[in-house]
Write an enzyme that holds these catalytic residues in place. Structure first.
Site, PDB file in Angstrom:
ATOM      1  N   ASN A  19      -2.239   2.418   5.602  1.00 38.11           N
ATOM      2  CA  ASN A  19      -1.351   1.282   5.308  1.00 38.11           C
ATOM      3  C   ASN A  19      -1.220   0.449   6.567  1.00 38.11           C
ATOM      4  O   ASN A  19      -1.203   1.007   7.666  1.00 38.11           O
ATOM      5  CB  ASN A  19       0.054   1.757   4.940  1.00 38.11           C
ATOM      6  CG  ASN A  19       0.115   2.402   3.576  1.00 38.11           C
ATOM      7  OD1 ASN A  19      -0.868   2.438   2.852  1.00 38.11           O
ATOM      8  ND2 ASN A  19       1.278   2.922   3.239  1.00 38.11           N
ATOM      9  N   GLY A  20      -1.072  -0.852   6.426  1.00 39.87           N
ATOM     10  CA  GLY A  20      -0.882  -1.705   7.598  1.00 39.87           C
ATOM     11  C   GLY A  20      -2.155  -2.468   7.917  1.00 39.87           C
ATOM     12  O   GLY A  20      -3.033  -2.615   7.068  1.00 39.87           O
ATOM     13  N   CYS A  55       0.840  -1.202   0.000  1.00 37.91           N
ATOM     14  CA  CYS A  55       0.000   0.000   0.000  1.00 37.91           C
ATOM     15  C   CYS A  55       0.875   1.253   0.000  1.00 37.91           C
ATOM     16  O   CYS A  55       1.980   1.260   0.528  1.00 37.91           O
ATOM     17  CB  CYS A  55      -0.866   0.027   1.244  1.00 37.91           C
ATOM     18  SG  CYS A  55      -2.026  -1.335   1.312  1.00 37.91           S
ATOM     19  N   HIS A  68      29.407 -38.802   2.633  1.00 36.46           N
ATOM     20  CA  HIS A  68      29.027 -39.863   1.697  1.00 36.46           C
ATOM     21  C   HIS A  68      29.332 -39.488   0.239  1.00 36.46           C
ATOM     22  O   HIS A  68      28.706 -40.030  -0.671  1.00 36.46           O
ATOM     23  CB  HIS A  68      27.545 -40.193   1.868  1.00 36.46           C
ATOM     24  CG  HIS A  68      27.220 -40.770   3.221  1.00 36.46           C
ATOM     25  ND1 HIS A  68      27.647 -42.024   3.617  1.00 36.46           N
ATOM     26  CD2 HIS A  68      26.568 -40.243   4.292  1.00 36.46           C
ATOM     27  CE1 HIS A  68      27.243 -42.259   4.853  1.00 36.46           C
ATOM     28  NE2 HIS A  68      26.587 -41.187   5.284  1.00 36.46           N
ATOM     29  N   TRP A 103      -2.769  -2.578  -1.698  1.00 34.13           N
ATOM     30  CA  TRP A 103      -2.361  -3.974  -1.930  1.00 34.13           C
ATOM     31  C   TRP A 103      -3.184  -4.757  -0.928  1.00 34.13           C
ATOM     32  O   TRP A 103      -2.952  -4.682   0.277  1.00 34.13           O
ATOM     33  CB  TRP A 103      -0.857  -4.086  -1.688  1.00 34.13           C
ATOM     34  CG  TRP A 103      -0.317  -5.473  -1.551  1.00 34.13           C
ATOM     35  CD1 TRP A 103      -0.204  -6.207  -0.401  1.00 34.13           C
ATOM     36  CD2 TRP A 103       0.216  -6.303  -2.580  1.00 34.13           C
ATOM     37  NE1 TRP A 103       0.364  -7.422  -0.671  1.00 34.13           N
ATOM     38  CE2 TRP A 103       0.635  -7.519  -1.986  1.00 34.13           C
ATOM     39  CE3 TRP A 103       0.385  -6.142  -3.963  1.00 34.13           C
ATOM     40  CZ2 TRP A 103       1.204  -8.547  -2.719  1.00 34.13           C
ATOM     41  CZ3 TRP A 103       0.956  -7.177  -4.683  1.00 34.13           C
ATOM     42  CH2 TRP A 103       1.347  -8.365  -4.069  1.00 34.13           C
ATOM     43  N   LYS A 148      20.308 -19.334  -3.410  1.00 39.48           N
ATOM     44  CA  LYS A 148      20.407 -17.869  -3.464  1.00 39.48           C
ATOM     45  C   LYS A 148      21.759 -17.463  -4.011  1.00 39.48           C
ATOM     46  O   LYS A 148      21.852 -16.612  -4.878  1.00 39.48           O
ATOM     47  CB  LYS A 148      20.206 -17.311  -2.051  1.00 39.48           C
ATOM     48  CG  LYS A 148      19.477 -16.055  -1.924  1.00 39.48           C
ATOM     49  CD  LYS A 148      17.980 -16.074  -2.112  1.00 39.48           C
ATOM     50  CE  LYS A 148      17.405 -16.997  -3.102  1.00 39.48           C
ATOM     51  NZ  LYS A 148      15.990 -17.181  -3.109  1.00 39.48           N
ATOM     52  N   GLU A 207      18.384 -23.608   0.419  1.00 42.55           N
ATOM     53  CA  GLU A 207      17.993 -22.260   0.020  1.00 42.55           C
ATOM     54  C   GLU A 207      19.209 -21.328  -0.028  1.00 42.55           C
ATOM     55  O   GLU A 207      19.342 -20.499  -0.931  1.00 42.55           O
ATOM     56  CB  GLU A 207      16.921 -21.734   0.994  1.00 42.55           C
ATOM     57  CG  GLU A 207      16.576 -20.268   0.883  1.00 42.55           C
ATOM     58  CD  GLU A 207      16.013 -19.827  -0.466  1.00 42.55           C
ATOM     59  OE1 GLU A 207      15.760 -20.689  -1.330  1.00 42.55           O
ATOM     60  OE2 GLU A 207      15.870 -18.611  -0.677  1.00 42.55           O
ATOM     61  N   GLU A 239      22.163 -18.366  -7.823  1.00 44.96           N
ATOM     62  CA  GLU A 239      21.368 -17.634  -8.815  1.00 44.96           C
ATOM     63  C   GLU A 239      21.822 -16.195  -8.991  1.00 44.96           C
ATOM     64  O   GLU A 239      21.710 -15.657 -10.083  1.00 44.96           O
ATOM     65  CB  GLU A 239      19.855 -17.736  -8.564  1.00 44.96           C
ATOM     66  CG  GLU A 239      19.320 -17.094  -7.340  1.00 44.96           C
ATOM     67  CD  GLU A 239      17.806 -17.297  -7.162  1.00 44.96           C
ATOM     68  OE1 GLU A 239      17.063 -17.273  -8.139  1.00 44.96           O
ATOM     69  OE2 GLU A 239      17.396 -17.453  -6.000  1.00 44.96           O
ATOM     70  N   ARG A 259       5.644   0.010  -6.620  1.00 46.08           N
ATOM     71  CA  ARG A 259       5.511  -0.813  -5.412  1.00 46.08           C
ATOM     72  C   ARG A 259       4.508  -1.943  -5.582  1.00 46.08           C
ATOM     73  O   ARG A 259       4.464  -2.861  -4.764  1.00 46.08           O
ATOM     74  CB  ARG A 259       5.040   0.065  -4.233  1.00 46.08           C
ATOM     75  CG  ARG A 259       6.088   1.043  -3.775  1.00 46.08           C
ATOM     76  CD  ARG A 259       5.454   2.157  -2.982  1.00 46.08           C
ATOM     77  NE  ARG A 259       4.797   1.686  -1.783  1.00 46.08           N
ATOM     78  CZ  ARG A 259       5.311   1.776  -0.564  1.00 46.08           C
ATOM     79  NH1 ARG A 259       6.497   2.296  -0.390  1.00 46.08           N
ATOM     80  NH2 ARG A 259       4.654   1.346   0.473  1.00 46.08           N
ATOM     81  N   LYS A 309      11.086 -13.675 -12.773  1.00 51.11           N
ATOM     82  CA  LYS A 309      10.429 -13.654 -11.455  1.00 51.11           C
ATOM     83  C   LYS A 309       9.278 -14.642 -11.409  1.00 51.11           C
ATOM     84  O   LYS A 309       9.030 -15.269 -10.391  1.00 51.11           O
ATOM     85  CB  LYS A 309       9.938 -12.228 -11.165  1.00 51.11           C
ATOM     86  CG  LYS A 309       9.319 -12.057  -9.789  1.00 51.11           C
ATOM     87  CD  LYS A 309      10.367 -12.194  -8.692  1.00 51.11           C
ATOM     88  CE  LYS A 309       9.804 -12.140  -7.291  1.00 51.11           C
ATOM     89  NZ  LYS A 309      10.724 -12.749  -6.317  1.00 51.11           N
TER      90      LYS A 309
END
Ligand code: F6R
Length: 601
Positions: free
Chosen positions: A96-97, A2, A500, A70, A481, A477, A484, A27, A596
Site C-alpha cells: 500500500n502507498g 489499497c 451590501h 486502488w 458542508k 464550501e 448539507e 474500502r 454521492k
C-alpha cells in the site's frame, strides 16, 4: 484504498486470506490477488471484484498474503494487480502507498537484466528482495536492506517460497498484527481479521515484523522490541469506520494521509517543478490563452480556489464555470482553451455534459478526479488523479483538499512550462504544499475547541461564512458542508458583500465564521466581521498564527502555510459542520435528499 491481508498459522491460509479481502470490500478497490506459500509460491490476481478471484489451489498452504488494489500507478489490469513477484517468482509482495523513487530503482534493475511485467511502482520491491536473497540474506534482512533504498510511504508484506513466514514493514501507512489461536494475522485495517481475533498490535513507522504460526516478532533498528497488545472493542461496522462514528469524521481525519498520497512523487523541489505525468502537446501550454475549470458543488469551490491560484501566481486567465451552466463560447479559440473537469466521482452528469460540449468544440480537456476508470477519464484527453482514496460519506471532505493540492501542482507545472513562474516562487508553493499534511494534523489535534464552539452555537438561527480571495471559496464550501449535513440555514459570502445586503439578516443568533488567514486579506475581512459583530453576531475566526484575536468570540488557530492557509481553515469548518450535525443527531454520512454521485442532469 489499497488493503493488505496476511495469515501465518496452522489452518489453510487460502480461505482466511480470501475472507479478509472480502472484509476490506467497503474500502473500495479495483483489483485483488492472493499469494500462498508452501514449498512453492502460487499467485492468483485479477482486476475486478474479490468475488471474481479464485483462491490458489494450495489447501495445505498455511501462510499467505492478499491485496485489494486502488490503482495509482498504471490502470486496473490483471498484470498490475498485487501480489507482484520477483524475477524467478520465488518472492511475492503486496504494497500500500507509493514508492516515489521507483523509476530510478527500476532503471537500475533493468540494467542488471531484470524484466518487469507491470506498470506499478510496487514491482521493484520483490525484485530488490530477490537480489538481496541471492546475496545470501534471509527474507527479514533482505527487507531491512531494501527499505533503506525506498523513498515514499508504504506498508509492505512479503512471502517467499519454501518458508511459512510473512515479513512486513510500514512507513506512513497503517499496518496491524492480530494474535489469534489459529495463528498470526496481518492487515492494513483490523476489519480484515476481526472474525478471528480482537487482540491486536499496531505497528509503528520503521517496524519490521515476522509472522509465523504462533510467533510474532517485531524489530526496530535491528533489535526485537515489545509492542503493546490491545483488545479491540469495536463491532465490525465501527471498525470499518476506523473506530469513528461516521465515515465523514474518519475522512476528515484521513486528510493528512490523503494529501501525502496526492503529493507523493510529484514534487521536484530542486528544479522547482511539479510532475503530474501529463503529456501536453509541444508548445500547447505556452500558447494557452485561458483555462476553464468546470465542476459542481464542492468540486466547484475547489476549482475557484485553483483559478485564484492560477491567476495570481502564473498569470494565465482562469475561469470557473458551474458545469450545468457551461457553454463553450464560440468566440474562444478552442486550441488555446484548456477545459479542466474537476470531479471526485468522475461520473457527475452535469460535468460530463460540459466536458463533451468542450470536446465537441475542439478544446483540449483534462480530468482531475479521484476515481480511476470513471467515465470522465475515458472522455477527456488527459487525467490527473487526486489520489485521496475512496470517499464514502456523501459530504466531500478529503477530496476537496486533495483536489486543491492536485490543481496547485498543475499550476506550478503550467507556470514553469510557460516561463511565468520562477523556480524560487515555484519552490515557495511546493514547500507550502509539503507542509500541508502536518498543518492539517495540527488543526485536527484542536478538534476539542471546535466541539466547544459547536456546542455553544448549534442552536443558532443561521450561520454565515465569510472570506476574501482564497478565503471566499472556503466560505462557500464551509456553508455548503454545514447546510448539507445539519440542515441548518448556512450561507457563504465574499466578506466585502456582507454590507451590501446580507447584513440585514445578522443578529445575535447568527454566528459569522470568517477566514482570517494569509491569502484571504484578513485585515479587510476582520473589518467586515466587526461590522457583523457590532450588530450582535458572534464572531468565529480561523486565524493564522500571530494575528490579533482578542475581539473574536472564538479563535481557531491556523498554522502558517501561505496561500494554503484558507484550505487549512476549511478543516475547522468541516469539523464544525460535523459536530453541529452530530449534536443534532443527523444522518451524517447519508444526508436526506442527497447522493454521492449525481448521475442525472
Ligand atoms: C458536497 C458534495 C457535492 C459534490 C458534487 C460534485 O459535499 O459532495 O457538492 O461535490 O455533487 O461531485 P463530483 O465531485 O463527484 O463531480
Amino acid at each position: 484504498m489499497c488493503g493488505i491481508v496476511g495469515y501465518a498459522g496452522t489452518e489453510s491460509a487460502g480461505p482466511i486470506v480470501y475472507s479478509g479481502l472480502e472484509n476490506l470490500d467497503y474500502r473500495g478497490y479495483d483489483s485483488a490477488g492472493i499469494a500462498l506459500v508452501d514449498r512453492e509460491l502460487t499467485v492468483t490476481k485479477r482486476s475486478g471484484e474479490v468475488s471474481e478471484l479464485s483462491v490458489p489451489d494450495r489447501p495445505n498452504a498455511t501462510c499467505g498474503i492478499g491485496h485489494t488494489r486502488w490503482s495509482t500507478h498504471g490502470p486496473p489490469t490483471d498484470a498490475n494487480a498485487h501480489p507482484h513477484t520477483s524475477q524467478n517468482e520465488s518472492v511475492a509482495v503486496v504494497h500500500n502507498g507509493i514508492i516515489e523513487n521507483y523509476e530510478s530503482l527500476k532503471g537500475q534493475l533493468l540494467k542488471e537484466g531484470h524484466e518487469f511485467s507491470s506498470d506499478t511502482d510496487t514491482e521493484v520491491i520483490p525484485h530488490l528482495l530477490e537480489r538481496e536473497i541471492e546475496d545470501g540474506h534471509d527474507l527479514l534482512s533482505a527487507l531491512e536492506r531494501v527499505v533503506d533504498l525506498l523513498d515514499g510511504s508504504y506498508a509492505i508484506a512479503a512471502v517467499r517460497a519454501g518458508s511459512d513466514e510473512i515479513v512486513a514493514t510500514r512507513h506512513e501507512s497503517p499496518l496491524v498484527v492480530g494474535h489469534g489461536d489459529e495463528g498470526a494475522f496481518l492487515a492494513s485495517d483490523v476489519t480484515a481479521f476481526l472474525d478471528h481475533t480482537r487482540d491486536i498490535t499496531y505497528l509503528e513507522d520503521g517496524d519490521i515484523v515476522t509472522l509465523e504460526a504462533g510467533t510474532v516478532n517485531v524489530y526496530h533498528d535491528g533489535e526485537i522490541v515489545d509492542r503493546e497488545i490491545e483488545t479491540v472493542e469495536w463491532d465490525a461496522d465501527a471498525a470499518e469506520k476506523g473506530g469513528y462514528e461516521h465515515y465523514m469524521r474518519k475522512e476528515i481525519h484521513e486528510q493528512p494521509t490523503a494529501l501525502r498520497q496526492t503529493l507523493s512523487g510529484r514534487i521536484d523541489l530542486e528544479r522547482g517543478d511539479a510532475d503530474l505525468d501529463i503529456d501536453f502537446p509541444q508548445g500547447y501550454l505556452e500558447s494557452l490563452e485561458e483555462i476553464q475549470l468546470v465542476a459542481c458543488g464542492t468540486s466547484y469551490y475547489a476549482s475557484q480556489y485553483a483559478a485564484q491560484l492560477l491567476e495570481e501566481t502564473v498569470d494565465v486567465r482562469a475561469t470557473v464555470e458551474i458545469a450545468s451552466e457551461y457553454e463553450f463560447d464560440g468566440g474562444r479559440d478552442p486550441w488555446r482553451t484548456l477545459v479542466i473537469a474537476v470531479t471526485q466521482s468522475g461520473e457527475t452528469a452535469d460535468t460530463l455534459r460540459a466536458v463533451r460540449h468542450a470536446a465537441e468544440a475542439g478544446a483540449r480537456t483534462l480530468a482531475v478526479t479521484n476515481t480511476l476508470g470513471s467515465t470522465v477519464t475515458r472522455e477527456t484527453d488527459d487525467t490527473a488523479f487526486i489520489r485521496a482514496g475512496p470517499e464514502i460519506s456523501v459530504a466531500a471532505t478529503k477530496t476537496f483538499a486533495s483536489q486543491i493540492a492536485t490543481l496547485a501542482l498543475l499550476t506550478v507545472a503550467i507556470g514553469r512550462e510557460r516561463g511565468t513562474l520562477s523556480s524560487a516562487d515555484a519552490r515557495d508553493i511546493l514547500e507550502n504544499l509539503r507542509e500541508l499534511p502536518g498543518a492539517v494534523q495540527q488543526v485536527l489535534d484542536e478538534e476539542d475547541a471546535v466541539v466547544e464552539a459547536a456546542r455553544e452555537y448549534r442552536d443558532s438561527d443561521a450561520f454565515f461564512f465569510v472570506g476574501r480571495r482564497f478565503g471566499y471559496p472556503v466560505a462557500l464550501e464551509g456553508a455548503l458542508k454545514l447546510k448539507e449535513i445539519s440542515y441548518d440555514h448556512a450561507e457563504g459570502f465574499a466578506s466585502g458583500e456582507l454590507k451590501h445586503g446580507p447584513l440585514a439578516l445578522v443578529s445575535k443568533k447568527t454566528p459569522v465564521l470568517a477566514v482570517l488567514t494569509a491569502g484571504a486579506d484578513s485585515n479587510e475581512t476582520m473589518n467586515n466581521l466587526t461590522e457583523a459583530q457590532t450588530r450582535g453576531a458572534p464572531a468565529i475566526g480561523a486565524v493564522s498564527n500571530g494575528a490579533s484575536v482578542s475581539s473574536l468570540d472564538c479563535a481557531l488557530t491556523v498554522p502558517i502555510v501561505g496561500v494554503f492557509e484558507p484550505l487549512i481553515a476549511n478543516v475547522y469548518f468541516q469539523l464544525f459542520a460535523y459536530h453541529v450535525a452530530n449534536m443534532k443527531g443527523r444522518s451524517i454520512d447519508k444526508p436526506r435528499n442527497l447522493a454521492k454521485s449525481v448521475t442525472v442532469e
